[in-house]
Design a protein around this motif. Sequence first.
Motif, PDB file in Angstrom:
ATOM      1  N   GLU A  98      12.779 -13.335 -35.972  1.00 45.95           N
ATOM      2  CA  GLU A  98      12.479 -13.585 -34.567  1.00 45.95           C
ATOM      3  C   GLU A  98      13.351 -14.692 -33.996  1.00 45.95           C
ATOM      4  O   GLU A  98      13.795 -14.626 -32.846  1.00 45.95           O
ATOM      5  CB  GLU A  98      10.998 -13.955 -34.412  1.00 45.95           C
ATOM      6  CG  GLU A  98      10.560 -14.128 -32.960  1.00 45.95           C
ATOM      7  CD  GLU A  98       9.094 -14.469 -32.816  1.00 45.95           C
ATOM      8  OE1 GLU A  98       8.623 -14.619 -31.677  1.00 45.95           O
ATOM      9  OE2 GLU A  98       8.413 -14.601 -33.859  1.00 45.95           O
ATOM     10  N   ARG A 101      16.862 -13.269 -33.258  1.00 42.65           N
ATOM     11  CA  ARG A 101      16.831 -12.469 -32.038  1.00 42.65           C
ATOM     12  C   ARG A 101      16.726 -13.358 -30.798  1.00 42.65           C
ATOM     13  O   ARG A 101      17.373 -13.115 -29.771  1.00 42.65           O
ATOM     14  CB  ARG A 101      15.653 -11.491 -32.060  1.00 42.65           C
ATOM     15  CG  ARG A 101      15.781 -10.367 -33.057  1.00 42.65           C
ATOM     16  CD  ARG A 101      14.781  -9.267 -32.760  1.00 42.65           C
ATOM     17  NE  ARG A 101      13.414  -9.730 -32.805  1.00 42.65           N
ATOM     18  CZ  ARG A 101      12.598  -9.572 -33.845  1.00 42.65           C
ATOM     19  NH1 ARG A 101      13.039  -8.945 -34.921  1.00 42.65           N
ATOM     20  NH2 ARG A 101      11.362 -10.009 -33.813  1.00 42.65           N
ATOM     21  N   THR A 102      15.921 -14.409 -30.911  1.00 44.82           N
ATOM     22  CA  THR A 102      15.720 -15.283 -29.762  1.00 44.82           C
ATOM     23  C   THR A 102      17.004 -16.030 -29.402  1.00 44.82           C
ATOM     24  O   THR A 102      17.368 -16.127 -28.225  1.00 44.82           O
ATOM     25  CB  THR A 102      14.592 -16.288 -30.055  1.00 44.82           C
ATOM     26  OG1 THR A 102      13.391 -15.566 -30.343  1.00 44.82           O
ATOM     27  CG2 THR A 102      14.348 -17.182 -28.859  1.00 44.82           C
ATOM     28  N   TRP A 105      19.392 -13.909 -27.523  1.00 44.23           N
ATOM     29  CA  TRP A 105      19.056 -13.761 -26.108  1.00 44.23           C
ATOM     30  C   TRP A 105      19.424 -15.000 -25.318  1.00 44.23           C
ATOM     31  O   TRP A 105      19.732 -14.914 -24.116  1.00 44.23           O
ATOM     32  CB  TRP A 105      17.578 -13.432 -25.941  1.00 44.23           C
ATOM     33  CG  TRP A 105      17.291 -11.978 -26.121  1.00 44.23           C
ATOM     34  CD1 TRP A 105      16.609 -11.391 -27.144  1.00 44.23           C
ATOM     35  CD2 TRP A 105      17.724 -10.912 -25.265  1.00 44.23           C
ATOM     36  NE1 TRP A 105      16.580 -10.031 -26.983  1.00 44.23           N
ATOM     37  CE2 TRP A 105      17.254  -9.710 -25.827  1.00 44.23           C
ATOM     38  CE3 TRP A 105      18.448 -10.860 -24.084  1.00 44.23           C
ATOM     39  CZ2 TRP A 105      17.499  -8.471 -25.251  1.00 44.23           C
ATOM     40  CZ3 TRP A 105      18.697  -9.627 -23.499  1.00 44.23           C
ATOM     41  CH2 TRP A 105      18.228  -8.457 -24.073  1.00 44.23           C
ATOM     42  N   VAL A 138      12.072 -14.600 -20.497  1.00 41.49           N
ATOM     43  CA  VAL A 138      11.111 -14.519 -21.595  1.00 41.49           C
ATOM     44  C   VAL A 138      10.594 -13.094 -21.748  1.00 41.49           C
ATOM     45  O   VAL A 138      10.450 -12.583 -22.868  1.00 41.49           O
ATOM     46  CB  VAL A 138       9.946 -15.510 -21.364  1.00 41.49           C
ATOM     47  CG1 VAL A 138       8.851 -15.300 -22.405  1.00 41.49           C
ATOM     48  CG2 VAL A 138      10.445 -16.938 -21.418  1.00 41.49           C
ATOM     49  N   ALA A 141      13.182 -10.849 -23.474  1.00 37.61           N
ATOM     50  CA  ALA A 141      13.242 -11.113 -24.911  1.00 37.61           C
ATOM     51  C   ALA A 141      12.004 -10.589 -25.628  1.00 37.61           C
ATOM     52  O   ALA A 141      12.098 -10.069 -26.753  1.00 37.61           O
ATOM     53  CB  ALA A 141      13.406 -12.612 -25.153  1.00 37.61           C
ATOM     54  N   LEU A 142      10.829 -10.708 -25.009  1.00 35.21           N
ATOM     55  CA  LEU A 142       9.604 -10.219 -25.635  1.00 35.21           C
ATOM     56  C   LEU A 142       9.592  -8.693 -25.730  1.00 35.21           C
ATOM     57  O   LEU A 142       9.115  -8.130 -26.725  1.00 35.21           O
ATOM     58  CB  LEU A 142       8.384 -10.701 -24.841  1.00 35.21           C
ATOM     59  CG  LEU A 142       8.040 -12.181 -24.960  1.00 35.21           C
ATOM     60  CD1 LEU A 142       6.908 -12.547 -24.007  1.00 35.21           C
ATOM     61  CD2 LEU A 142       7.657 -12.545 -26.389  1.00 35.21           C
ATOM     62  N   VAL A 145      11.409  -7.581 -28.663  1.00 40.27           N
ATOM     63  CA  VAL A 145      10.674  -7.773 -29.918  1.00 40.27           C
ATOM     64  C   VAL A 145       9.679  -6.645 -30.153  1.00 40.27           C
ATOM     65  O   VAL A 145       9.533  -6.137 -31.272  1.00 40.27           O
ATOM     66  CB  VAL A 145       9.961  -9.143 -29.905  1.00 40.27           C
ATOM     67  CG1 VAL A 145       9.055  -9.279 -31.127  1.00 40.27           C
ATOM     68  CG2 VAL A 145      10.968 -10.274 -29.877  1.00 40.27           C
ATOM     69  N   THR A 209       9.999 -17.073 -29.181  1.00 39.27           N
ATOM     70  CA  THR A 209      10.634 -16.531 -27.974  1.00 39.27           C
ATOM     71  C   THR A 209      10.296 -17.332 -26.730  1.00 39.27           C
ATOM     72  O   THR A 209      11.201 -17.785 -26.021  1.00 39.27           O
ATOM     73  CB  THR A 209      10.249 -15.054 -27.789  1.00 39.27           C
ATOM     74  OG1 THR A 209      10.695 -14.310 -28.934  1.00 39.27           O
ATOM     75  CG2 THR A 209      10.902 -14.481 -26.546  1.00 39.27           C
ATOM     76  N   VAL A 213      13.490 -19.429 -25.361  1.00 39.35           N
ATOM     77  CA  VAL A 213      13.994 -18.808 -24.130  1.00 39.35           C
ATOM     78  C   VAL A 213      13.328 -19.436 -22.912  1.00 39.35           C
ATOM     79  O   VAL A 213      13.960 -19.608 -21.863  1.00 39.35           O
ATOM     80  CB  VAL A 213      13.753 -17.282 -24.157  1.00 39.35           C
ATOM     81  CG1 VAL A 213      14.229 -16.643 -22.857  1.00 39.35           C
ATOM     82  CG2 VAL A 213      14.491 -16.652 -25.324  1.00 39.35           C
TER      83      VAL A 213
END
Length: 269
Positions: A98, A101-102, A105, A138, A141-142, A145, A209, A213
Amino acid sequence: MITAAIFAVAMLAILQYSVRAHIPGSLDVGGFTLANFAGMLRPLYAWVFIDTVWLCLLTAVLSLIFGYPLAYALVRSRSLFIKSFILIVTVTPLFLGEVVRTYSWIVVLGNNGFINSVLRGTGIIEQPIQLLFTVTGVTIALVHVTLPVVVVMLAAAIAHIDPAYEKAAESLGAGPVRVFLTVTLPLSGPGIVAGLTTAFAWTFSAFATPQLVGGGKVNMVSNLVYQLGFANFNFPFAAALCVAGLALTYVSIAAMRLTLRPLEKVGLH
């Protein structure tokens, strides 16, 4: 069985911390009190809960909107290349942490990131669009996920729909759009319900995240727990937030399932 017992003990520990008094300047806790739960009624904390529920709902709905076409193409496409491409693109994010990935972004959404660089390079905008440290950033990005899980659940539901139902509707004169709206979509109801509730619950516990973010400007319950527990060392109040957040998650999911029950029943027939 052992895992469940450990989980139960941990939950009981959090529960007992939530009803203990905070002693400023000390890691020890005081006696029994309900002041921690009463303190959550303050506007500052109440709005964090409201914002969290809103972000979870928004993420779940957007994941469904973007995930359904991918799941449908994954199941019904006749091209092996298209199926493989969708599967790889969809599942690959699950193999990344996670935090990784964050941070990706952050690079994409920044003022000098990929999106703003492309828009400015093509002359669409002159000044960068503020995406980082906003609710929009946000949410994007969520969705990234939760999207893989939603696609997998929807694909499983669509795969269980007998194509003969769709062919029967077509033989009765229904066009592609009407077949989808009256046959495919209702019969995939269980997958829709499972995808929405899973995305909601998963997003409710998101931490990295919104923390990275959001940059402290977009707070969710998990970030508030971190700030109170590890920044202010107010572990009793942080524990109370955990208990309230868990209860709110159960209530919200129960309400969602109750609302979507007619769609789920249609899909089961």
